[in-house]
Design a protein around this motif. Structure first.
Motif, PDB file in Angstrom:
ATOM      1  N   LEU B 138       0.830  -1.200   0.000  1.00 14.00           N
ATOM      2  CA  LEU B 138       0.000   0.000   0.000  1.00 14.00           C
ATOM      3  C   LEU B 138       0.865   1.250   0.000  1.00 14.00           C
ATOM      4  O   LEU B 138       0.657   2.188  -0.759  1.00 14.00           O
ATOM      5  CB  LEU B 138      -0.897  -0.024   1.243  1.00 14.00           C
ATOM      6  N   ARG B 139       1.864   1.230   0.853  1.00 17.20           N
ATOM      7  CA  ARG B 139       2.788   2.350   0.969  1.00 17.20           C
ATOM      8  C   ARG B 139       3.477   2.644  -0.374  1.00 17.20           C
ATOM      9  O   ARG B 139       3.631   3.777  -0.773  1.00 17.20           O
ATOM     10  CB  ARG B 139       3.824   1.982   2.047  1.00 17.20           C
ATOM     11  N   ILE B 140       3.856   1.568  -1.076  1.00 18.35           N
ATOM     12  CA  ILE B 140       4.577   1.716  -2.339  1.00 18.35           C
ATOM     13  C   ILE B 140       3.649   2.188  -3.460  1.00 18.35           C
ATOM     14  O   ILE B 140       4.033   2.999  -4.297  1.00 18.35           O
ATOM     15  CB  ILE B 140       5.235   0.372  -2.749  1.00 18.35           C
ATOM     16  N   VAL B 141       2.402   1.677  -3.461  1.00 19.93           N
ATOM     17  CA  VAL B 141       1.532   1.959  -4.603  1.00 19.93           C
ATOM     18  C   VAL B 141       0.741   3.258  -4.457  1.00 19.93           C
ATOM     19  O   VAL B 141       0.181   3.730  -5.442  1.00 19.93           O
ATOM     20  CB  VAL B 141       0.543   0.793  -4.887  1.00 19.93           C
ATOM     21  N   LEU B 142       0.697   3.823  -3.264  1.00 15.10           N
ATOM     22  CA  LEU B 142      -0.131   5.022  -3.095  1.00 15.10           C
ATOM     23  C   LEU B 142       0.231   6.156  -4.058  1.00 15.10           C
ATOM     24  O   LEU B 142      -0.659   6.698  -4.710  1.00 15.10           O
ATOM     25  CB  LEU B 142      -0.084   5.510  -1.648  1.00 15.10           C
ATOM     26  N   PRO B 143       1.499   6.525  -4.191  1.00 15.03           N
ATOM     27  CA  PRO B 143       1.796   7.630  -5.119  1.00 15.03           C
ATOM     28  C   PRO B 143       1.370   7.359  -6.570  1.00 15.03           C
ATOM     29  O   PRO B 143       0.687   8.193  -7.164  1.00 15.03           O
ATOM     30  CB  PRO B 143       3.310   7.816  -4.984  1.00 15.03           C
ATOM     31  N   PRO B 144       1.711   6.186  -7.163  1.00 12.25           N
ATOM     32  CA  PRO B 144       1.239   5.963  -8.530  1.00 12.25           C
ATOM     33  C   PRO B 144      -0.283   5.840  -8.630  1.00 12.25           C
ATOM     34  O   PRO B 144      -0.869   6.253  -9.633  1.00 12.25           O
ATOM     35  CB  PRO B 144       1.926   4.662  -8.961  1.00 12.25           C
ATOM     36  N   ILE B 145      -0.923   5.298  -7.592  1.00 13.45           N
ATOM     37  CA  ILE B 145      -2.390   5.213  -7.637  1.00 13.45           C
ATOM     38  C   ILE B 145      -2.996   6.611  -7.572  1.00 13.45           C
ATOM     39  O   ILE B 145      -3.977   6.919  -8.250  1.00 13.45           O
ATOM     40  CB  ILE B 145      -2.922   4.314  -6.499  1.00 13.45           C
ATOM     41  N   SER B 146      -2.373   7.465  -6.787  1.00 12.24           N
ATOM     42  CA  SER B 146      -2.811   8.851  -6.710  1.00 12.24           C
ATOM     43  C   SER B 146      -2.749   9.500  -8.095  1.00 12.24           C
ATOM     44  O   SER B 146      -3.694  10.159  -8.532  1.00 12.24           O
ATOM     45  CB  SER B 146      -1.925   9.589  -5.700  1.00 12.24           C
ATOM     46  N   ASN B 147      -1.661   9.288  -8.796  1.00 16.00           N
ATOM     47  CA  ASN B 147      -1.516   9.809 -10.157  1.00 16.00           C
ATOM     48  C   ASN B 147      -2.617   9.337 -11.081  1.00 16.00           C
ATOM     49  O   ASN B 147      -3.237  10.125 -11.796  1.00 16.00           O
ATOM     50  CB  ASN B 147      -0.195   9.316 -10.770  1.00 16.00           C
ATOM     51  N   GLU B 148      -2.835   8.020 -11.083  1.00 12.58           N
ATOM     52  CA  GLU B 148      -3.832   7.438 -11.978  1.00 12.58           C
ATOM     53  C   GLU B 148      -5.225   7.940 -11.632  1.00 12.58           C
ATOM     54  O   GLU B 148      -6.056   8.141 -12.505  1.00 12.58           O
ATOM     55  CB  GLU B 148      -3.811   5.909 -11.889  1.00 12.58           C
ATOM     56  N   THR B 193     -11.262  21.600  -8.446  1.00 16.64           N
ATOM     57  CA  THR B 193     -11.683  21.295  -7.086  1.00 16.64           C
ATOM     58  C   THR B 193     -11.571  19.793  -6.818  1.00 16.64           C
ATOM     59  O   THR B 193     -11.048  19.355  -5.792  1.00 16.64           O
ATOM     60  CB  THR B 193     -13.143  21.744  -6.864  1.00 16.64           C
ATOM     61  N   MET B 194     -12.051  19.001  -7.793  1.00 14.00           N
ATOM     62  CA  MET B 194     -11.996  17.546  -7.596  1.00 14.00           C
ATOM     63  C   MET B 194     -10.557  17.059  -7.469  1.00 14.00           C
ATOM     64  O   MET B 194     -10.224  16.279  -6.567  1.00 14.00           O
ATOM     65  CB  MET B 194     -12.672  16.826  -8.773  1.00 14.00           C
ATOM     66  N   THR B 195      -9.681  17.526  -8.365  1.00 17.00           N
ATOM     67  CA  THR B 195      -8.299  17.040  -8.302  1.00 17.00           C
ATOM     68  C   THR B 195      -7.601  17.554  -7.045  1.00 17.00           C
ATOM     69  O   THR B 195      -6.795  16.841  -6.454  1.00 17.00           O
ATOM     70  CB  THR B 195      -7.500  17.437  -9.554  1.00 17.00           C
ATOM     71  N   ALA B 196      -7.963  18.763  -6.618  1.00 15.66           N
ATOM     72  CA  ALA B 196      -7.328  19.302  -5.401  1.00 15.66           C
ATOM     73  C   ALA B 196      -7.729  18.476  -4.183  1.00 15.66           C
ATOM     74  O   ALA B 196      -6.897  18.139  -3.336  1.00 15.66           O
ATOM     75  CB  ALA B 196      -7.718  20.767  -5.206  1.00 15.66           C
ATOM     76  N   VAL B 197      -9.018  18.135  -4.108  1.00 14.70           N
ATOM     77  CA  VAL B 197      -9.487  17.320  -2.980  1.00 14.70           C
ATOM     78  C   VAL B 197      -8.763  15.971  -2.972  1.00 14.70           C
ATOM     79  O   VAL B 197      -8.305  15.486  -1.938  1.00 14.70           O
ATOM     80  CB  VAL B 197     -11.022  17.125  -3.041  1.00 14.70           C
ATOM     81  N   LEU B 198      -8.648  15.369  -4.170  1.00 14.99           N
ATOM     82  CA  LEU B 198      -7.980  14.068  -4.265  1.00 14.99           C
ATOM     83  C   LEU B 198      -6.505  14.167  -3.873  1.00 14.99           C
ATOM     84  O   LEU B 198      -5.982  13.317  -3.146  1.00 14.99           O
ATOM     85  CB  LEU B 198      -8.087  13.521  -5.686  1.00 14.99           C
ATOM     86  N   THR B 199      -5.853  15.203  -4.371  1.00  8.79           N
ATOM     87  CA  THR B 199      -4.436  15.384  -4.039  1.00  8.79           C
ATOM     88  C   THR B 199      -4.257  15.482  -2.531  1.00  8.79           C
ATOM     89  O   THR B 199      -3.379  14.850  -1.943  1.00  8.79           O
ATOM     90  CB  THR B 199      -3.891  16.669  -4.705  1.00  8.79           C
ATOM     91  N   TRP B 200      -5.138  16.243  -1.914  1.00  5.89           N
ATOM     92  CA  TRP B 200      -5.060  16.410  -0.454  1.00  5.89           C
ATOM     93  C   TRP B 200      -5.292  15.067   0.246  1.00  5.89           C
ATOM     94  O   TRP B 200      -4.540  14.669   1.135  1.00  5.89           O
ATOM     95  CB  TRP B 200      -6.096  17.452  -0.004  1.00  5.89           C
ATOM     96  N   GLU B 206      -0.755   9.036   2.268  1.00  5.36           N
ATOM     97  CA  GLU B 206       0.676   8.764   2.161  1.00  5.36           C
ATOM     98  C   GLU B 206       1.391   9.078   3.464  1.00  5.36           C
ATOM     99  O   GLU B 206       2.290   8.342   3.879  1.00  5.36           O
ATOM    100  CB  GLU B 206       1.290   9.569   1.000  1.00  5.36           C
ATOM    101  N   ALA B 207       0.974  10.155   4.111  1.00  8.85           N
ATOM    102  CA  ALA B 207       1.601  10.501   5.390  1.00  8.85           C
ATOM    103  C   ALA B 207       1.298   9.414   6.418  1.00  8.85           C
ATOM    104  O   ALA B 207       2.170   8.980   7.169  1.00  8.85           O
ATOM    105  CB  ALA B 207       1.092  11.849   5.876  1.00  8.85           C
TER     106      ALA B 207
END
Ligand code: ATP
Ligand code: MG
Lengths: 248, 214
Positions: B138-148, B193-200, B206-207
């Motif tokens: 989970l830790r490893i895949v979170l950043p690429p999943i966030s991108n997708e 707005t949608m992408t900002a919410v997701l990024t947050w 990830e933290a």
């Protein structure tokens, strides 16, 4: 003397690479056996066969008198689990669980495998951490520890399962030289408490003064074994002599 | 001002369609992707080859083509899906393939020593997967999943060509009717707005899962 471990006629190959070619070894309760030998001689493979990380082709393994594998045939899964619960292992690369704190690393298996209550598991873990001098880092994650500290946690983690025999595969080889001392000290203390140990190592000093017996492997067989003093002062075989010349 | 309010309400209705595609696709494609990843790593060869083929097709052709295929080509062989189902099918198949690759890489990144350490402690296989392997994957895949996932928000606008009234299509309809660019700006703000919410949200995740790093 009660025998803790018996290896009889162990053969093991990877493809057509014959790695173990007939290993016979009996380890008694409380013995500390140092295993020496050149790279590729099959030391790790032998250790990994003992706790079934590798599957042997031929031979028998008995732990505390109970068969793990007899004449190349393994006992059934649940019986294996039971037999292997007497063993603990410490790896060269520590292999701590990085997403768990030190304490969590120690209590995971006692709780889920042995079914010990969490409170008691924590109690046992804290005692062990006290013993290896790491109680003050119990809430840290492994990445925040030095290599020497990580390896001592790994030893404590194995001990938390209360094994009767501990297997060490070059426990200090991944460490900076200045950190090997603290790990060897922990192992010496364990030996002093009469833990049965098999230690694959390149630390000649440990083999010399902490082991009760030294085994020299080459080409997949045990070439020579003796008490440390005899082994180091009067090696009989040429291959042993050559090895000791190179490593002293 | 009234006009602006009316536009925003219409576009918000479009945004609901966009969100529906987004949420349903995500909920379906993540577990399917995880299963496909296990299939790709399976020792059962036929399963492995089928999964490799599937991933190859899905990643090697445009999502737009896949959408058109499901929408226009499937009815020709007698498989007529409702609009929204057709879109969801194409999006899910496509995103599951990308997620499968991410999960596969994540599982393969777990050192063998972790499995061995668990094994010598006597931990059963399922327990090892759940408690030792999965949290690290989970830790490893979170950043690429966030991108997708953020890509998916934007890719939903492709259903525009299927004549479904999503965020983008509603905006364009108003622009054409009113000769006013404001709807595009409003649509942009919705997407942002949608992408900002997701990024947050992904940052929080990830933290949380990365707290054990040195
Ligand atoms: N999983 C494996 N698959 C194939 N070959 C292997 C495997 N593990 C070990 N071997 C081979 O078996 C032989 C003995 O390896 P082993 O690791 O037991 O040696 P070792 O005595 O521990 O050496 P070192 O001192 O380098 O650790 C080597 O030739 C090695 O390449
Ligand atoms: Mg080795």
């Amino acid at each position: 003397m009660e025998s803790m471990l018996e290896l009889t006629g162990i053969y093991k190959s990877f493809g057509d690479n014959q790695v173990l070619r007939g290993i016979d070894l009996v380890v008694d309760k409380g013995e500390v056996v140092a295993v020496l030998g050149p790279s590729g001689s099959g030391k790790s493979t032998m250790l990994r066969c003992i706790n079934h990380l590798e599957t042997i082709d031929k031979g028998s393994i008995h732990i505390k008198g109970k068969a793990l594998v007899e004449g190349g045939i393994y006992v059934d899964e649940s019986q294996q689990q039971q037999v292997l619960s007497a063993t603990g292992m410490v790896f060269q690369q520590f292999n701590l669980f990085p997403h768990m704190t030190v304490l969590e690393n120690l209590i995971e298996a006692p709780i889920y495998v042995k079914g010990i209550a969490k409170e008691e598991a924590v109690n046992i873990a804290e005692n062990l951490l006290n013993k290896v001098g790491l109680i003050e880092v119990k809430d840290r994650y492994p990445a925040r520890l030095s290599g020497g500290q990580q390896q001592r946690v790994a030893i404590a983690r194995a001990l938390a399962m209360n094994p009767d025999i501990m297997l060490f595969d070059e426990p200090t080889s991944a460490l900076d030289p200045e950190l090997t001392g603290e790990v060897l000290k922990t192992m010496r203390e364990l030996a002093a408490e009469h833990m049965t140990m098999i230690v694959v190592t390149h630390e000649m000093s440990f083999a010399r003064d902490a082991a009760s017996r030294v085994i020299f492997m080459a080409g997949g067989v045990i070439v020579e074994e003796n008490v440390p003093e005899e082994f180091f002062n009067n090696p009989r075989e040429d291959r042993t002599k050559a090895f000791l010349m190179r490593n002293n | 001002m009234d006009k602006f309010f009316d536009m925003t309400v219409l576009i918000a209705q479009g945004a609901a369609v966009t969100l529906e595609i987004f949420v349903v696709t995500l909920i379906l494609s993540l577990p399917i992707g995880a299963l496909a990843a296990l299939g790709r790593l399976s020792t059962f060869k036929p399963l492995r080859y089928i999964m490799e083929f599937y991933v190859w097709i899905m990643r090697g052709t445009p999502l737009m083509l896949q959408l058109l295929f499901v929408y226009f080509a499937l009815p020709m062989i007698g498989l007529k899906l409702p609009d929204i189902a057709a879109a969801l099918l194409a999006f899910t198949l496509n995103y599951a393939a990308y997620f499968a690759e991410i999960f596969r890489a994540g599982i393969q990144a777990i050192p063998r020593g972790q499995f061995e350490a668990a094994r010598v402690l006597g931990l059963p296989h399922w327990h090892t997967m759940k408690r030792i392997v999965f949290p690290q994957v989970l830790r490893i895949v979170l950043p690429p999943i966030s991108n997708e996932t953020i890509n998916l928000v934007k890719d939903t606008s492709l259903i525009y060509i299927l004549a479904m009234n999503d965020l983008l299509r509603v905006a364009r309809t108003i622009v054409q009717r009113e000769f006013d660019m404001t709807p595009f700006v409003i649509a942009g703000i919705f997407y942002l707005t949608m992408t900002a919410v997701l990024t947050w949200a992904f940052k929080q995740l990830e933290a949380h899962y990365g707290k054990y790093d040195a």
